[in-house]
Scaffold this motif. Structure first.
Motif, PDB file in Angstrom:
ATOM      1  N   LYS A 177      32.442  47.364  46.003  1.00  0.00           N
ATOM      2  CA  LYS A 177      32.926  47.649  44.869  1.00  0.00           C
ATOM      3  C   LYS A 177      32.713  48.855  44.185  1.00  0.00           C
ATOM      4  O   LYS A 177      33.613  49.324  43.706  1.00  0.00           O
ATOM      5  CB  LYS A 177      32.389  46.368  43.960  1.00  0.00           C
ATOM      6  N   PRO A 178      31.394  49.241  44.075  1.00  0.00           N
ATOM      7  CA  PRO A 178      31.359  50.616  43.212  1.00  0.00           C
ATOM      8  C   PRO A 178      32.133  51.828  43.898  1.00  0.00           C
ATOM      9  O   PRO A 178      32.695  52.658  43.132  1.00  0.00           O
ATOM     10  CB  PRO A 178      29.857  50.923  43.297  1.00  0.00           C
ATOM     11  N   GLN A 236      34.915  51.590  45.585  1.00  0.00           N
ATOM     12  CA  GLN A 236      36.461  51.388  45.277  1.00  0.00           C
ATOM     13  C   GLN A 236      36.516  51.445  43.877  1.00  0.00           C
ATOM     14  O   GLN A 236      37.965  52.254  43.466  1.00  0.00           O
ATOM     15  CB  GLN A 236      36.825  49.880  45.574  1.00  0.00           C
ATOM     16  N   ASN A 237      35.638  51.444  43.122  1.00  0.00           N
ATOM     17  CA  ASN A 237      35.851  51.992  41.554  1.00  0.00           C
ATOM     18  C   ASN A 237      35.803  53.278  41.441  1.00  0.00           C
ATOM     19  O   ASN A 237      36.823  53.984  40.704  1.00  0.00           O
ATOM     20  CB  ASN A 237      34.734  51.305  40.658  1.00  0.00           C
ATOM     21  N   ARG A 273      39.257  54.367  42.619  1.00  0.00           N
ATOM     22  CA  ARG A 273      40.348  54.134  41.603  1.00  0.00           C
ATOM     23  C   ARG A 273      40.332  54.937  40.564  1.00  0.00           C
ATOM     24  O   ARG A 273      41.339  55.724  40.155  1.00  0.00           O
ATOM     25  CB  ARG A 273      40.134  52.647  41.183  1.00  0.00           C
ATOM     26  N   ASN A 274      39.423  55.530  40.070  1.00  0.00           N
ATOM     27  CA  ASN A 274      39.134  56.262  38.880  1.00  0.00           C
ATOM     28  C   ASN A 274      39.461  57.790  39.184  1.00  0.00           C
ATOM     29  O   ASN A 274      40.070  58.376  38.473  1.00  0.00           O
ATOM     30  CB  ASN A 274      37.561  56.403  38.324  1.00  0.00           C
ATOM     31  N   TYR A 292      38.942  54.256  32.630  1.00  0.00           N
ATOM     32  CA  TYR A 292      38.353  53.068  32.529  1.00  0.00           C
ATOM     33  C   TYR A 292      37.147  52.949  31.984  1.00  0.00           C
ATOM     34  O   TYR A 292      35.970  53.671  31.933  1.00  0.00           O
ATOM     35  CB  TYR A 292      38.145  52.476  34.016  1.00  0.00           C
ATOM     36  N   LYS A 307      34.309  49.541  29.708  1.00  0.00           N
ATOM     37  CA  LYS A 307      34.031  48.201  29.555  1.00  0.00           C
ATOM     38  C   LYS A 307      34.044  47.829  28.073  1.00  0.00           C
ATOM     39  O   LYS A 307      33.648  48.564  27.243  1.00  0.00           O
ATOM     40  CB  LYS A 307      32.840  47.949  29.991  1.00  0.00           C
ATOM     41  N   THR A 311      36.422  45.340  32.356  1.00  0.00           N
ATOM     42  CA  THR A 311      37.074  46.660  32.657  1.00  0.00           C
ATOM     43  C   THR A 311      38.340  46.932  31.942  1.00  0.00           C
ATOM     44  O   THR A 311      39.266  46.390  32.661  1.00  0.00           O
ATOM     45  CB  THR A 311      36.825  47.171  34.086  1.00  0.00           C
ATOM     46  N   ARG A 318      41.826  49.150  31.263  1.00  0.00           N
ATOM     47  CA  ARG A 318      42.267  50.371  31.805  1.00  0.00           C
ATOM     48  C   ARG A 318      43.076  51.057  30.624  1.00  0.00           C
ATOM     49  O   ARG A 318      44.228  50.441  30.140  1.00  0.00           O
ATOM     50  CB  ARG A 318      43.127  50.022  32.955  1.00  0.00           C
TER      51      ARG A 318
END
Length: 153
Positions: free
Chosen positions: A82-83, A85-86, A89-90, A99, A101, A108, A110
């Motif tokens: 997950k980190p 993939q974030n 994505r970023n 992004y 929080k 999160t 957008r």
């Protein structure tokens, strides 16, 4: 084709191959390659145990337990990925979005990069909390205050 029918009958009711099998398989291949080039004591026994575990899972009739093991593996793999993939994505959206929080519900958000500097308002879609967002330049957005106001929609 007689032997294929026999194999299909043999495999009927057995678990088969899943993602955890592929993890064991690739680990086994890597260990075999290491053992070809380096003399590591007891590596043969690790390979043998991995091989036995791998095929005992494939031929197991306890399908519920194997599914539980695979589900646990997929959850752990997802938490590890997950980190990364974030980050991907970023990086991909770095020119158009940022992004952040939500301070209240930790969702999160957008947020589109604004075209002008200054303070702007945004609302969390999950908890409906209004936040003030400060934009210093086009690339940088900071949430400066979360007043906890809930809007009714």
């Amino acid at each position: 084709m007689k032997w294929m029918e026999k194999f299909y009958r043999f495999m009927y009711g057995r678990y088969g191959i899943d993602e955890l099998y592929y993890l064991f398989f690739y680990s086994y291949i890597i260990l075999v390659c290491i053992s070809l080039f380096f003399k590591v004591p007891y590596l043969f026994w690790v390979e043998l145990v991995l091989f036995v575990i791998m095929f005992s899972r494939v031929f197991s009739k306890n399908i519920a337990k194997r599914k539980r093991e695979n589900r646990f593996y997929l959850k752990v793999r997802s938490n590890i990925r997950k980190p990364f993939q974030n980050i991907k994505r970023n990086w991909k959206d770095r020119h158009d979005f940022v992004y952040k929080k939500c301070h209240k519900c930790k969702t999160t958000l957008r947020l589109p990069l604004p075209s002008e500097r200054g303070i702007q308002n945004t609302t969390c879609p999950k908890c409906k909390t209004e936040m003030k967002v400060f934009c210093l330049r086009r690339e940088k957005i900071e949430i400066i205050k979360s007043n906890g106001v809930v809007k009714n929609h």
